[in-house]
Design a protein around this motif. Structure first.
Motif, PDB file in Angstrom:
ATOM      1  N   LEU A 199      -1.020  -8.384  -6.778  1.00 37.36           N
ATOM      2  CA  LEU A 199      -1.381  -7.461  -6.168  1.00 37.36           C
ATOM      3  C   LEU A 199      -2.592  -7.742  -5.132  1.00 37.36           C
ATOM      4  O   LEU A 199      -3.673  -8.264  -5.733  1.00 37.36           O
ATOM      5  CB  LEU A 199      -2.068  -6.334  -6.966  1.00 37.36           C
ATOM      6  CG  LEU A 199      -2.473  -4.749  -6.302  1.00 37.36           C
ATOM      7  CD1 LEU A 199      -1.475  -4.202  -5.537  1.00 37.36           C
ATOM      8  CD2 LEU A 199      -3.398  -3.821  -7.452  1.00 37.36           C
ATOM      9  N   ALA A 200      -2.657  -7.449  -3.798  1.00 37.98           N
ATOM     10  CA  ALA A 200      -3.544  -7.768  -2.957  1.00 37.98           C
ATOM     11  C   ALA A 200      -4.720  -7.071  -3.235  1.00 37.98           C
ATOM     12  O   ALA A 200      -4.543  -5.596  -3.461  1.00 37.98           O
ATOM     13  CB  ALA A 200      -3.102  -7.614  -1.336  1.00 37.98           C
ATOM     14  N   PRO A 201      -5.854  -7.583  -3.410  1.00 39.59           N
ATOM     15  CA  PRO A 201      -7.163  -6.880  -3.887  1.00 39.59           C
ATOM     16  C   PRO A 201      -7.682  -5.997  -2.717  1.00 39.59           C
ATOM     17  O   PRO A 201      -8.521  -4.916  -3.002  1.00 39.59           O
ATOM     18  CB  PRO A 201      -7.994  -7.732  -4.411  1.00 39.59           C
ATOM     19  CG  PRO A 201      -7.885  -9.010  -3.651  1.00 39.59           C
ATOM     20  CD  PRO A 201      -6.182  -8.895  -3.321  1.00 39.59           C
ATOM     21  N   PHE A 202      -7.499  -6.228  -1.519  1.00 38.85           N
ATOM     22  CA  PHE A 202      -8.052  -5.386  -0.355  1.00 38.85           C
ATOM     23  C   PHE A 202      -6.956  -5.119   0.719  1.00 38.85           C
ATOM     24  O   PHE A 202      -5.958  -5.532   0.626  1.00 38.85           O
ATOM     25  CB  PHE A 202      -8.952  -6.286   0.313  1.00 38.85           C
ATOM     26  CG  PHE A 202      -9.861  -7.062  -0.362  1.00 38.85           C
ATOM     27  CD1 PHE A 202     -10.932  -6.241  -0.995  1.00 38.85           C
ATOM     28  CD2 PHE A 202      -9.991  -8.477  -0.651  1.00 38.85           C
ATOM     29  CE1 PHE A 202     -11.809  -6.760  -1.938  1.00 38.85           C
ATOM     30  CE2 PHE A 202     -10.789  -9.003  -1.504  1.00 38.85           C
ATOM     31  CZ  PHE A 202     -11.919  -8.120  -2.173  1.00 38.85           C
ATOM     32  N   GLY A 203      -7.004  -3.885   1.283  1.00 38.25           N
ATOM     33  CA  GLY A 203      -6.323  -3.411   2.013  1.00 38.25           C
ATOM     34  C   GLY A 203      -6.558  -3.652   3.514  1.00 38.25           C
ATOM     35  O   GLY A 203      -6.815  -4.803   3.818  1.00 38.25           O
ATOM     36  N   GLU A 204      -6.861  -2.862   4.434  1.00 36.08           N
ATOM     37  CA  GLU A 204      -7.007  -2.869   5.725  1.00 36.08           C
ATOM     38  C   GLU A 204      -8.661  -3.651   6.147  1.00 36.08           C
ATOM     39  O   GLU A 204      -8.643  -4.075   7.240  1.00 36.08           O
ATOM     40  CB  GLU A 204      -7.042  -1.707   6.740  1.00 36.08           C
ATOM     41  CG  GLU A 204      -5.549  -1.164   6.754  1.00 36.08           C
ATOM     42  CD  GLU A 204      -4.489  -1.614   7.368  1.00 36.08           C
ATOM     43  OE1 GLU A 204      -4.884  -2.288   8.366  1.00 36.08           O
ATOM     44  OE2 GLU A 204      -3.427  -2.017   6.904  1.00 36.08           O
TER      45      GLU A 204
END
Length: 99
Positions: free
Chosen positions: A58-63
């Motif tokens: 799961l990517a820990p950061f979004g935009e």
């Protein structure tokens, strides 16, 4: 399920706004340490639980990703808090490389 999202969205937005204001004004102390600790603890626990049975990490950061200094500062503090060393980290590192 939507009630959880409805209840969470406003406090999350308020917290993120408070953080942006504190950082923007150069006054990170405006966010109480206890608030940061509670949010970070909850976020790390949820991230670990959601990452457990996924095919891909799961990517820990979004935009708005963090920079290298911010990431390493947090990583080192989390490692110290969990009494981990770099050997321990190495054992877990490849775990995220699921396909």
């Amino acid at each position: 399920m939507s009630s959880v999202t409805g209840n969470v969205a406003d406090p999350v937005s308020a917290f993120c706004s408070q953080v942006a204001d504190a950082l923007g004004s150069g006054k990170p102390e405006a966010v109480p340490d206890e608030t940061l600790q509670r949010v970070l603890t909850a976020a790390v626990r949820l991230y670990a639980a959601k990452s457990e049975d996924r095919a891909r990490e799961l990517a820990p950061f979004g935009e708005q990703p963090v920079n290298a200094t911010e990431a390493v500062t947090a990583i080192c503090a989390i490692m110290r808090a969990a009494d981990l060393n770099f050997f321990d980290l190495q054992m877990w590192y490849r775990r995220g490389e699921r396909e």
